[in-house]
Design a protein around this motif. Structure first.
Motif: not given
Length: 127
Positions: A1-6, A39-48
């Motif tokens: 599992m990876t981090l979904h978003h922050v 605003r948000s930015w994505r890298c792979g499946q994770t976004y900030i």
């Protein structure tokens, strides 16, 4: 599992955007979503997310209080990013111990913006 978003709530989206836009772009994140307050930015499946939420308490952020202290990212070009950071509103923390403020085998830069958010750029472990 990876981090979904922050999601980071900021006092001023206008103030926060230039520095975070540079930082996330430099780290390989691409613009993902845009709305009036954020605003948000994505890298792979994770976004900030960076948001000036109307629901936020109007008190200054303080990373020394309980809660989020900093975000740490892998970075292949720590030194180049440190050189560029000042032009984008970030200052080098612990300059007297840089790049080993985290210990002799930890090569990293610790950056802080004017709103008090800390970012660690981790270049890896060096012998």
């Amino acid at each position: 599992m990876t981090l979904h978003h922050v999601e980071l709530w900021v006092e001023s989206l206008e103030q926060a955007l230039p520095g975070f836009t540079w930082l996330f772009g430099r780290l390989g994140y691409t613009p993902f979503q845009e709305w009036e307050h954020g605003r948000s930015w994505r890298c792979g499946q994770t976004y900030i997310v960076i948001e000036e939420s109307p629901a936020a308490l109007r008190v200054p952020y303080d990373r020394m209080r309980p809660g989020l202290n900093h975000l740490a990212f892998h970075a292949d070009d720590v030194d180049a990013m440190v050189e560029e950071a000042g032009a984008h509103g970030w200052r080098l923390m612990f300059a007297d111990r840089h790049p080993h403020a985290g210990g002799p085998a930890h090569y990293a830069a610790y950056l802080e913006n004017e709103q008090g958010f800390e970012i660690e750029l981790v270049g890896g472990v060096r012998a």
